[in-house]
Design an enzyme around this catalytic site. Structure first.
Site, mmCIF file in Angstrom:
data_model
loop_
_atom_site.group_PDB
_atom_site.id
_atom_site.type_symbol
_atom_site.label_atom_id
_atom_site.label_comp_id
_atom_site.label_asym_id
_atom_site.label_seq_id
_atom_site.Cartn_x
_atom_site.Cartn_y
_atom_site.Cartn_z
ATOM 1 C CB SER A 1 -0.896 0.009 1.246
ATOM 2 O OG SER A 1 -1.515 1.272 1.427
ATOM 3 C CE1 TYR B 1 -4.540 -1.980 5.008
ATOM 4 C CE2 TYR B 1 -3.372 0.036 4.440
ATOM 5 C CZ TYR B 1 -4.046 -1.115 4.052
ATOM 6 O OH TYR B 1 -4.200 -1.401 2.713
#
Length: 260
Positions: free
Chosen positions: A151, A164
């Site tokens: 990501s 995350y």
């Protein structure tokens, strides 16, 4: 030699079997469709059989060779059984895409142990477990490709998603480490790091005018990404066009990590 023939051989995935986790919707389904369009047989993996069946039916209706595999990437027994069954029922796995992931949002000082553990179990442990299971056959055959889905948060932090970001930052180093260990066996390992894409996971952010305004102003291309725009990156890394590319994280982010 016609250039189209050469490019077809370079980027084509005919005769290869790709296994994609978290593939019943969103980015995973887009990856699966892209690999199938390039000629691969694809197995889509996920926890919910009904959602997998619906996604598989959609891809088969487009003429693609698709199978489904129920798999819980957090559970070693489920992972090992799904990989073994897929290889026995379809073909040895040539391409693995570790896409399964979850998100939990909360201020770091109030983030619960349960949410931390769940997030790491899927986003990080799952990549390790599925890769370990698939790599054993790849190492024996001395060929294979693993693509981990990271990501933009692997290099940029934002409030409320620190765990995350930590999990995706770890994917960058796990990708390098896998490449370093398995390259000698003919196995390439890379990661794709998407920026902000219109997915079900991001639906609330897409609908938030203030956030969307900030994002489009912050992104050089001045828009959200569409999931179809990840297709080229996946096919490239899976194909012989990337035969000497390993240990890398390819950011597909509209330029957001390139500017202040």
């Amino acid at each position: 030699m016609h250039s189209t023939d050469y490019l077809g051989r370079l980027f084509g995935l005919e005769g290869r079997h790709a296994f994609v986790t978290g593939a019943s919707r969103g980015l995973g389904l887009a990856f699966a469709e892209a690999l199938a369009a390039a000629g691969a047989r694809v197995t889509i993996g996920g926890r919910k059989a009904d959602e997998l069946k619906a996604a598989g039916d959609r891809l088969r209706a487009e003429g693609y060779a698709v199978a489904e595999a129920v798999i819980d990437v957090t559970d070693t027994q489920s992972v090992d059984a799904a990989i073994a069954a897929s290889e026995a029922g379809t073909a040895p796995i040539d391409i693995l895409v570790n896409n399964a992931g979850i998100q939990r949002r909360a201020p770091l000082e109030t983030f619960s142990d349960a949410d931390w553990d769940a997030l790491m179990a899927t986003n990080l442990d799952g990549v390790f477990k599925v890769s370990r299971a698939a790599a054993k056959g790849m190492i024996q055959r001395r060929k294979g490709v693993i693509i981990n889905v990271s990501s933009v948060q692997s290099v940029l932090a934002r409030p409320s998603i620190a765990p995350y970001a930590a999990s995706k930052g770890a994917i960058t180093m796990l990708t390098k480490s896998m490449a370093g260990e398995w390259g000698q066996h003919g196995v390439r390992v890379n990661a794709i790091a998407p920026g902000y894409f219109k997915t079900e996971m991001n639906a609330a952010l897409v609908a938030d005018e203030q956030f969307s305004g900030w994002l489009t102003g912050r992104t050089p291309m001045r828009r959200w990404g569409d999931v179809e725009e990840l297709a080229g990156a996946a096919v490239f890394l899976a194909s012989d066009a990337a035969s000497f590319v390993t240990g890398q994280t390819l950011l597909v982010d509209g330029g957001i990590t390139s500017v202040l």
